[in-house]
Design an enzyme around this catalytic site. Structure first.
Site, PDB file in Angstrom:
ATOM      1  N   HIS A 241       8.150  -8.045  -3.954  1.00  0.00           N
ATOM      2  CA  HIS A 241       9.246  -8.996  -3.820  1.00  0.00           C
ATOM      3  C   HIS A 241       9.072 -10.245  -4.661  1.00  0.00           C
ATOM      4  O   HIS A 241      10.039 -10.840  -5.082  1.00  0.00           O
ATOM      5  CB  HIS A 241       9.333  -9.558  -2.413  1.00  0.00           C
ATOM      6  CG  HIS A 241       9.457  -8.550  -1.349  1.00  0.00           C
ATOM      7  ND1 HIS A 241       9.386  -7.209  -1.557  1.00  0.00           N
ATOM      8  CD2 HIS A 241       9.666  -8.736  -0.039  1.00  0.00           C
ATOM      9  CE1 HIS A 241       9.535  -6.611  -0.413  1.00  0.00           C
ATOM     10  NE2 HIS A 241       9.700  -7.507   0.520  1.00  0.00           N
TER      11      HIS A 241
ATOM     12  N   ARG B 191      -0.275  14.212   0.433  1.00  0.00           N
ATOM     13  CA  ARG B 191      -1.020  14.042   1.688  1.00  0.00           C
ATOM     14  C   ARG B 191      -0.419  14.855   2.836  1.00  0.00           C
ATOM     15  O   ARG B 191      -0.962  14.861   3.946  1.00  0.00           O
ATOM     16  CB  ARG B 191      -1.078  12.560   2.062  1.00  0.00           C
ATOM     17  CG  ARG B 191      -2.007  11.800   1.123  1.00  0.00           C
ATOM     18  CD  ARG B 191      -2.193  10.385   1.568  1.00  0.00           C
ATOM     19  NE  ARG B 191      -2.657  10.320   2.952  1.00  0.00           N
ATOM     20  CZ  ARG B 191      -2.462   9.284   3.767  1.00  0.00           C
ATOM     21  NH1 ARG B 191      -1.820   8.230   3.325  1.00  0.00           N
ATOM     22  NH2 ARG B 191      -2.912   9.300   4.986  1.00  0.00           N
TER      23      ARG B 191
ATOM     24  N   GLY C 287       2.208   2.426  -2.566  1.00  0.00           N
ATOM     25  CA  GLY C 287       1.926   3.087  -3.843  1.00  0.00           C
ATOM     26  C   GLY C 287       2.708   2.575  -5.045  1.00  0.00           C
ATOM     27  O   GLY C 287       2.846   3.279  -6.043  1.00  0.00           O
TER      28      GLY C 287
ATOM     29  N   THR D  41       1.969   0.123  -7.287  1.00  0.00           N
ATOM     30  CA  THR D  41       1.152  -0.050  -8.492  1.00  0.00           C
ATOM     31  C   THR D  41       0.736   1.306  -9.051  1.00  0.00           C
ATOM     32  O   THR D  41       0.778   1.534 -10.267  1.00  0.00           O
ATOM     33  CB  THR D  41      -0.095  -0.900  -8.153  1.00  0.00           C
ATOM     34  OG1 THR D  41       0.370  -2.106  -7.552  1.00  0.00           O
ATOM     35  CG2 THR D  41      -0.900  -1.231  -9.383  1.00  0.00           C
TER      36      THR D  41
ATOM     37  N   ILE E 144       6.270   0.998 -29.468  1.00  0.00           N
ATOM     38  CA  ILE E 144       5.723  -0.071 -28.634  1.00  0.00           C
ATOM     39  C   ILE E 144       6.223   0.112 -27.218  1.00  0.00           C
ATOM     40  O   ILE E 144       7.413   0.219 -26.977  1.00  0.00           O
ATOM     41  CB  ILE E 144       6.161  -1.464 -29.151  1.00  0.00           C
ATOM     42  CG1 ILE E 144       5.580  -1.688 -30.536  1.00  0.00           C
ATOM     43  CG2 ILE E 144       5.716  -2.575 -28.194  1.00  0.00           C
ATOM     44  CD1 ILE E 144       6.128  -2.891 -31.246  1.00  0.00           C
ATOM     45  N   THR E 145       5.298   0.161 -26.284  1.00  0.00           N
ATOM     46  CA  THR E 145       5.739   0.296 -24.898  1.00  0.00           C
ATOM     47  C   THR E 145       5.382  -0.934 -24.074  1.00  0.00           C
ATOM     48  O   THR E 145       5.970  -1.159 -23.049  1.00  0.00           O
ATOM     49  CB  THR E 145       5.127   1.540 -24.229  1.00  0.00           C
ATOM     50  OG1 THR E 145       3.717   1.410 -24.302  1.00  0.00           O
ATOM     51  CG2 THR E 145       5.575   2.802 -24.910  1.00  0.00           C
TER      52      THR E 145
ATOM     53  N   ASN F  61       6.852   8.693  -1.443  1.00  0.00           N
ATOM     54  CA  ASN F  61       5.568   8.863  -2.128  1.00  0.00           C
ATOM     55  C   ASN F  61       4.490   9.498  -1.239  1.00  0.00           C
ATOM     56  O   ASN F  61       4.623   9.521  -0.031  1.00  0.00           O
ATOM     57  CB  ASN F  61       5.107   7.471  -2.609  1.00  0.00           C
ATOM     58  CG  ASN F  61       3.917   7.551  -3.537  1.00  0.00           C
ATOM     59  OD1 ASN F  61       3.752   8.534  -4.260  1.00  0.00           O
ATOM     60  ND2 ASN F  61       3.083   6.527  -3.527  1.00  0.00           N
TER      61      ASN F  61
ATOM     62  N   ASP G 238       0.797  -1.249   0.000  1.00  0.00           N
ATOM     63  CA  ASP G 238       0.000   0.000   0.000  1.00  0.00           C
ATOM     64  C   ASP G 238       0.823   1.290   0.000  1.00  0.00           C
ATOM     65  O   ASP G 238       0.266   2.356   0.197  1.00  0.00           O
ATOM     66  CB  ASP G 238      -0.973   0.054   1.207  1.00  0.00           C
ATOM     67  CG  ASP G 238      -2.245  -0.725   0.895  1.00  0.00           C
ATOM     68  OD1 ASP G 238      -2.429  -1.109  -0.273  1.00  0.00           O
ATOM     69  OD2 ASP G 238      -3.040  -0.930   1.821  1.00  0.00           O
TER      70      ASP G 238
HETATM   71  N1  LIG Z   1      -2.847  10.450  -1.751  1.00  0.00           N
HETATM   72  C1  LIG Z   1      -2.112   9.552  -2.388  1.00  0.00           C
HETATM   73  N2  LIG Z   1      -2.521   8.282  -2.419  1.00  0.00           N
HETATM   74  C2  LIG Z   1      -1.736   7.386  -3.065  1.00  0.00           C
HETATM   75  C3  LIG Z   1      -0.537   7.757  -3.710  1.00  0.00           C
HETATM   76  N3  LIG Z   1       0.017   6.655  -4.246  1.00  0.00           N
HETATM   77  C4  LIG Z   1      -0.818   5.639  -3.958  1.00  0.00           C
HETATM   78  N4  LIG Z   1      -1.862   6.075  -3.246  1.00  0.00           N
HETATM   79  C5  LIG Z   1      -2.979   5.289  -2.719  1.00  0.00           C
HETATM   80  O1  LIG Z   1      -2.465   4.328  -1.812  1.00  0.00           O
HETATM   81  C6  LIG Z   1      -3.174   3.111  -1.911  1.00  0.00           C
HETATM   82  C7  LIG Z   1      -2.198   1.972  -2.205  1.00  0.00           C
HETATM   83  O2  LIG Z   1      -1.595   2.189  -3.470  1.00  0.00           O
HETATM   84  P1  LIG Z   1      -1.089   0.985  -4.381  1.00  0.00           P
HETATM   85  O3  LIG Z   1      -0.468   1.592  -5.568  1.00  0.00           O
HETATM   86  O4  LIG Z   1      -2.147  -0.024  -4.568  1.00  0.00           O
HETATM   87  O5  LIG Z   1       0.001   0.406  -3.412  1.00  0.00           O
HETATM   88  P2  LIG Z   1       0.919  -0.853  -3.653  1.00  0.00           P
HETATM   89  O6  LIG Z   1       2.195  -0.523  -2.966  1.00  0.00           O
HETATM   90  O7  LIG Z   1       0.970  -1.194  -5.085  1.00  0.00           O
HETATM   91  O8  LIG Z   1       0.143  -1.913  -2.840  1.00  0.00           O
HETATM   92  P3  LIG Z   1       0.196  -3.517  -3.017  1.00  0.00           P
HETATM   93  O9  LIG Z   1       0.153  -3.801  -4.481  1.00  0.00           O
HETATM   94  O10 LIG Z   1      -1.043  -3.956  -2.292  1.00  0.00           O
HETATM   95  O11 LIG Z   1       1.457  -3.927  -2.364  1.00  0.00           O
HETATM   96  C8  LIG Z   1      -4.209   3.315  -3.017  1.00  0.00           C
HETATM   97  O12 LIG Z   1      -5.430   3.658  -2.415  1.00  0.00           O
HETATM   98  C9  LIG Z   1      -3.650   4.486  -3.812  1.00  0.00           C
HETATM   99  O13 LIG Z   1      -4.652   5.229  -4.438  1.00  0.00           O
HETATM  100  C10 LIG Z   1      -0.149   9.144  -3.663  1.00  0.00           C
HETATM  101  O14 LIG Z   1       0.875   9.576  -4.178  1.00  0.00           O
HETATM  102  N5  LIG Z   1      -0.986   9.972  -2.999  1.00  0.00           N
END
Ligand SMILES: Nc1nc2c(ncn2[C@@H]2O[C@H](COP(=O)(O)OP(=O)(O)OP(=O)(O)O)[C@@H](O)[C@H]2O)c(=O)[nH]1
Length: 602
Positions: free
Chosen positions: A87, A141, A23, A25, A44-45, A137, A21
């Site tokens: 990981h 916030r 961020g 993804t 192509i990406t 990241n 979580d």
């Molecule tokens: N406000 C804010 N929210 C973010 C940001 N980046 C990610 N989020 C939020 O944080 C939450 C988790 O983001 P993900 O990208 O799913 O995190 P992750 O690290 O990929 O999580 P997993 O795949 O579960 O390990 C989501 O609700 C996103 O919308 C950011 O820069 N700002």
């Protein structure tokens, strides 16, 4: 190298790591979004398991940063991002003694700072010697943040209040502190003087896109400055790694391969590791994802190509891939006369990870070669010996191996299983043999659970040992409470210090042995022990005869065997209360008169 061979600089392979979580993804989506939105037509990406941000996009992104990075010229053909963060897939990017990944982005939620998987990611990157930058990241916030979508950080920071800037600085300072604890100097990227010695922290928001362009530009700069040589490849037979093994409708089992060197062509002979033995087969088809706009017009998600060049992600369709192992090396065999060399090379590499030895150690099982290696490395880090390491579900045989170890070393008679199933017959046997199986799809959970269990096991062993020792006790025969003089003698006593339990011998204060305490009673209740201050009745069996050997008001002590005293003093001193310890010292003084070595510890 043949006369027709040519050389080129390939894209660096980049992975995104970090705690759940934080961020990862969202950042990858943002990077891909940026690339897709700004790319030239025809570029192509999308690759298999990876996306490429092409040089043309990097140039555009870097443009607004020119005033900060005046010398930044784009010399690489782009950046190749592994699509699945975290990981698990990273583990499959394994290469003997390292990783196929050239660089990593460690995503840290600026509000939360370091978390367990952040630390785990750092350890993995350290172990694999993969350089990294930190994306701090979610800066959007931070209290009072005024976002400017997709703006460079160094621009958007100028729109923030001093208070907001101070909060951000404090959070970055904290992240730098955490990195320092793990052996890295770190600094906000625009203040770094020497990137070889200092990890750059780039404040970003994956959500608003702020700072993402600097993140890409900085990585481009770092790669060009420090690893250009490593990125030179040529039209040699391809080398790669099997990222995933996948069933595809109409194609059967296919492998997704990241190619980091050379060229892979249709019909090439290649070798990979298999479940039972290495697999040697020929490329039937090379498949790339169809560009989105074509998908509606054509059947299927993939389109065939004749050849691919490093660096790329490609799906390989070939006969006999059912046994393929993710995390396996992938080598094109240039000609069949070299087959034996390649078989030897792959077998040797695999036998470093899949093995059985005859010494005491745990059994580890994992779903891929990559995760097995990660688990094995975690075991080495934690200094846990391994008896059997293998890929696959937990079988009856694994339980048998663990139960053999359990007999001599209970703490190692276990199975640690990463992302695999416990087969029913194995489960049944494990229950019968009392073999613990620790299962999870997060390595540190497995280690944590196991460590907790070992601690409990050791505590139980200590408890068992301690409970077998005679405890120090000092008692006084209460005047007027002689119920029976001998055989057994029954007297009322007060415990003056320590703990008295049935089964221990008692002695006089001059060391004369009197007999064994058979029972302790408080009126009608039989007690397991009596502590300092308690008044109880006890029966003593042995030579004791009240009136001859002892009398009302006399002080008695527990007679502690010599070996027990040594155990108390050397191993279990912390299990004695202060009053017990004081009584023990008195007992030692008494016993020493008969045996000068009583209570002596070297
Ligand atoms: N406000 C804010 N929210 C973010 C940001 N980046 C990610 N989020 C939020 O944080 C939450 C988790 O983001 P993900 O990208 O799913 O995190 P992750 O690290 O990929 O999580 P997993 O795949 O579960 O390990 C989501 O609700 C996103 O919308 C950011 O820069 N700002």
């Amino acid at each position: 190298m043949s006369s027709t061979s040519r050389e080129w600089i390939r894209q660096p392979i980049i992975v995104v790591m970090g705690h759940v979580d934080h961020g990862k993804t969202t950042l990858l989506d943002k990077i891909r979004g940026t690339a897709v939105a700004r790319k030239e037509p025809g570029e192509i990406t999308q690759h298999v398991g990876a996306s490429i941000v092409p040089a043309s996009v990097l140039k555009k992104i870097a443009e607004p940063l020119r005033k900060y990075f005046p010398k930044l010229q784009i010399e690489i053909p782009g950046l190749l991002f592994i699509d699945t963060p975290g990981h698990e897939l990273f583990a499959n990017l394994r290469k003997r003694g390292g990783s196929v990944a050239d660089m990593a982005i460690l995503v840290v939620d600026v509000m939360e700072g370091f978390q367990p998987q952040t630390v785990e990611a750092i350890n993995i990157l350290k172990e694999k010697k993969v350089p990294f930058v930190v994306a701090a990241n979610k800066i959007d916030r931070i209290e009072g943040w005024k976002p400017t979508p997709d703006a460079p950080f160094l621009e958007t920071i100028r729109n923030q209040s001093q208070r907001t800037i101070n909060i951000l600085e404090e959070k970055i300072y904290r992240i730098a502190g955490e990195l320092y604890n793990h052996g890295f100097e770190a600094e906000r990227f625009d203040r770094v003087r020497d990137f070889r010695r200092t990890v750059a922290i780039i404040p970003i928001s994956a959500k608003t896109g702020e700072g993402v362009s600097e993140l890409l530009a900085l990585m481009t700069g770092l790669v060009q400055q420090f690893m250009k040589k490593k990125l030179v490849t040529s039209s040699e037979p391809a080398k790669g790694v099997v990222l995933e093994v996948k069933e595809e409708p109409g194609l059967g089992t296919t492998i997704d391969v990241i190619i980091y060197e050379g060229v892979l062509k249709k019909n090439d002979l290649f070798i990979i590791a298999g479940k039972s033995k290495p697999v040697v087969t020929r490329v039937r088809a090379l498949l790339m994802p169809r560009p989105l706009q074509d998908m509606r017009m054509h059947e299927g998600r993939f389109t065939q190509v004749e050849e691919v060049y490093a660096a790329t992600g490609v799906k390989v369709s070939a006969p006999d891939l059912d046994d393929a192992l993710a995390g396996s090396p992938f080598y094109v065999i240039p000609d069949e006369t070299r087959l034996q060399d390649y078989l030897k090379m792959v077998s040797e590499e695999v036998s470093e990870l899949r093995f059985k030895v005859e010494s005491d150690g745990v059994v580890i099982k994992a779903d891929t070669l990559g995760s097995l290696e990660a688990l094995l490395e975690a075991m080495r880090r934690e200094k846990i010996p391994v008896r059997l390491a293998d890929v696959g579900n937990v079988s009856r045989n694994d339980v048998i191996e663990a139960s053999v170890v359990k007999k001599s070393k209970p703490e190692y008679g276990v199975i640690l299983a990463f992302n695999v199933k416990l087969l029913p017959e194995a489960e049944e046997l494990a229950a019968r043999e009392g073999v613990k199986v620790f299962q999870s799809n997060i390595i540190y959970h497995i280690i944590e659970e196991y460590a907790k269990w070992v601690k409990e096991l050791r505590e139980k062993e200590v408890e068992k040992e301690v409970s077998s020792l005679v405890r120090p006790a000092k008692i006084r025969i209460l005047p007027g409470f002689i119920f029976r003089r001998s055989d057994p003698a029954i007297v009322g006593i007060e415990v003056l210090g320590g703990v008295l339990r049935p089964g221990c011998n008692v002695m006089r204060s001059d060391g004369m042995e009197l007999g064994m305490v058979v029972q302790i009673r408080d009126r009608d209740n039989v007690l397991k022990e009596a502590r300092a201050g308690q008044q109880v009745a006890i029966s003593i069996k042995g030579r004791i005869m009240v009136g001859r050997h002892v009398d009302e008001g006399d002080i008695l002590y527990t007679s502690i065997p010599k070996e027990h005293v040594t155990m108390w003093l050397t191993k279990h001193r912390d299990k004695l209360s202060t009053d017990e310890y004081l009584v023990l010292k008195e007992i030692i003084e008494i016993k020493k008169k008969q045996d000068p070595f009583y209570g002596f510890t070297a």
